[in-house]
Design a protein around this motif. Structure first.
Motif, short mmCIF file in Angstrom:
data_model
loop_
_atom_site.label_atom_id
_atom_site.label_comp_id
_atom_site.label_asym_id
_atom_site.label_seq_id
_atom_site.Cartn_x
_atom_site.Cartn_y
_atom_site.Cartn_z
N THR A 170 47.37 45.62 34.35
CA THR A 170 47.68 44.43 35.16
C THR A 170 47.58 44.80 36.63
O THR A 170 48.28 45.71 37.09
N THR A 190 43.02 44.26 32.08
CA THR A 190 43.06 43.14 31.13
C THR A 190 43.50 41.86 31.86
O THR A 190 43.31 40.76 31.35
N TRP A 191 44.09 42.03 33.04
CA TRP A 191 44.43 40.85 33.85
C TRP A 191 44.41 41.26 35.32
O TRP A 191 45.07 42.21 35.72
N HIS A 206 42.77 34.27 38.73
CA HIS A 206 43.07 35.32 37.78
C HIS A 206 41.86 35.52 36.88
O HIS A 206 41.09 34.59 36.64
N ARG A 208 40.44 37.45 33.33
CA ARG A 208 40.64 38.19 32.09
C ARG A 208 39.27 38.57 31.53
O ARG A 208 38.26 37.95 31.90
N ASP A 245 51.47 32.96 38.39
CA ASP A 245 50.42 33.24 37.40
C ASP A 245 50.79 34.44 36.53
O ASP A 245 50.56 34.43 35.31
N LYS A 249 51.20 34.48 32.58
CA LYS A 249 50.45 35.43 31.74
C LYS A 249 51.40 36.15 30.80
O LYS A 249 51.15 36.29 29.59
N LEU A 254 49.14 31.02 30.11
CA LEU A 254 48.22 30.84 31.24
C LEU A 254 47.44 29.54 31.07
O LEU A 254 47.17 29.11 29.95
N GLN A 260 41.15 28.26 36.44
CA GLN A 260 41.15 29.70 36.70
C GLN A 260 41.45 30.03 38.16
O GLN A 260 41.88 31.14 38.47
#
Ligand SMILES: [Zn+2]
Length: 295
Positions: A170, A190-191, A206, A208, A245, A249, A254, A260
Motif C-alpha cells: 500500500t 496492490t494499491w 487510486h 489497483r 480512499d 479500500k 472502494l 477512480q
C-alpha cells in the motif's frame, strides 16, 4: 455547516443542525469547505485589482450551498490499516497523517519518505508543522507524532531516483515530482493512492492491478520552475481524500472504476457531484504495456 460521519454540507441560507459524532472525516471536510469560503471572503477585497473581472467574480463568488460526500453513509469505520509507504513529508503527507492520527482506534505502520527539511514557507500548509520545528528533516518531525497504535518510521530519502527501497503493498504518493509517481507505480503495489494539487484544484486517484495506472493519468513530466504557490485548504483536501480512499479500500468498499479519480476545484465545491470520473488506460503507457493492460 454540518457534517455526519462521511459527508459535509455548507449552506448560505438555511440553518443546518450539526450531525457530527466521534468519526471525524465529515467534520474535516466541513472545515475544508468553510476554509475555502473564508479564503474567498479575503480575496474579494482585492476585486479592484483583478485583471479579468468576470473570471475573478466566478472564481471567488461564495458557494450558496455545497455537499461533499467522501463515502456512502454506511461505509464501515475500517481503522486497522496495512503497512503503508507514504512518499511525501510535505503538505499532502502532513494532511494524510493529520487525518489518520485523529481517527478513533486507528492502527497503522507507516514509513514516510522525503529528503527535505521544513522551511518557513511550509508553515502555512503543513498541518502538523510547528514554528519551533523548522530546519529539521520533515520525516523526523512527522515521526515524532507517532502514537501507541500508529508507528511512523522516518526515511530521509528522495524517492524516484537512485537506490529506491522496495515499497509496501500500500503506497501513498503526495509529491509534485511526477516521475516519482511513475516509479511508485512500477514497484507494483496492490494499491497506490496519488494526491496532487495544482492552483486551487485537487486531483486524487487510486490504482489497483488491472486498472489504469498513475502514469496513464499523469503521462507528462512537468518540471517545477520557481516557488510553488500554495494554500492550506487545497493541500488538506488532497490528504483527506487519500485517507478516505484508503479507509474505503481497507473496508473493501472502494468505488467502481467509474470513480477512480476525483478532481475538485476547491474554490467551487458545488462541483463535487461531477468530481469523480474513470481513468482510461492510455495507449502507449509503458507501464501498462508491460503488464498487458494496453498494447
Ligand atoms: Zn498506465
Amino acid at each position: 455547516m454540518t457534517a455526519d460521519d462521511w459527508s459535509a454540507q455548507i449552506s448560505g441560507g438555511e440553518e443546518l443542525a450539526w450531525n457530527g459524532g466521534e468519526w471525524p472525516l465529515g467534520a474535516f471536510a466541513a472545515a475544508a469547505l468553510i476554509a475555502g469560503e473564508v479564503f474567498k471572503v479575503s480575496m474579494r477585497r482585492l476585486r479592484d485589482h483583478a485583471k479579468n473581472a468576470p473570471l475573478f467574480e466566478d472564481l471567488y463568488a461564495p458557494a450558496r450551498s455545497a455537499c461533499v460526500r467522501l463515502a456512502p453513509a454506511e461505509t464501515p469505520h475500517a481503522t486497522s490499516l496495512d503497512a503503508i509507504d507514504l512518499i511525501s513529508g510535505g503538505a499532502i503527507g502532513n494532511s494524510f497523517l493529520y487525518t489518520l492520527l485523529r481517527l478513533p482506534r486507528c492502527s497503522a505502520e507507516i514509513r514516510v519518505m522525503d529528503d527535505d527539511e521544513s522551511a518557513l514557507s511550509n508553515l502555512n500548509r503543513n498541518a502538523l508543522l510547528r514554528r519551533s520545528r523548522i530546519d529539521i528533516p520533515k520525516v523526523e518531525d512527522l515521526a515524532s507524532f507517532a502514537v501507541d497504535r500508529i508507528a511512523i518510521k522516518p526515511l530521509v530519502h528522495r524517492y524516484g531516483g537512485e537506490e529506491d527501497p522496495d515499497l509496501a503493498d500500500t503506497v501513498i504518493v503526495g509529491v509534485d515530482h511526477i516521475p516519482s509517481r511513475w516509479s511508485a507505480q512500477r514497484s507494483r503495489p496492490t494499491w497506490l493512492g496519488v494526491g496532487a494539487t495544482e492552483g486551487f484544484s485537487v486531483q486524487v486517484s487510486h490504482h489497483r492491478p488491472g486498472q489504469a495506472c498513475a502514469q496513464c493519468l499523469h503521462p507528462e513530466d512537468a518540471p517545477i520552475d520557481g516557488p510553488i504557490p500554495t494554500v492550506a485548504f487545497v493541500s488538506f483536501w488532497a490528504g483527506l481524500l487519500l485517507a478516505a480512499d484508503l479507509i474505503r479500500k481497507t473496508a473493501g468498499t472502494l468505488p467502481s472504476d467509474n470513480e477512480q479519480q476525483v478532481f475538485l476545484p476547491a474554490l467551487r465545491p458545488e462541483s463535487w457531484d461531477y468530481a469523480h470520473s474513470p481513468i482510461n488506460p492510455r495507449a502507449g503507457c509503458p507501464n501498462c504495456a508491460e503488464l498487458g493492460v494496453v498494447s
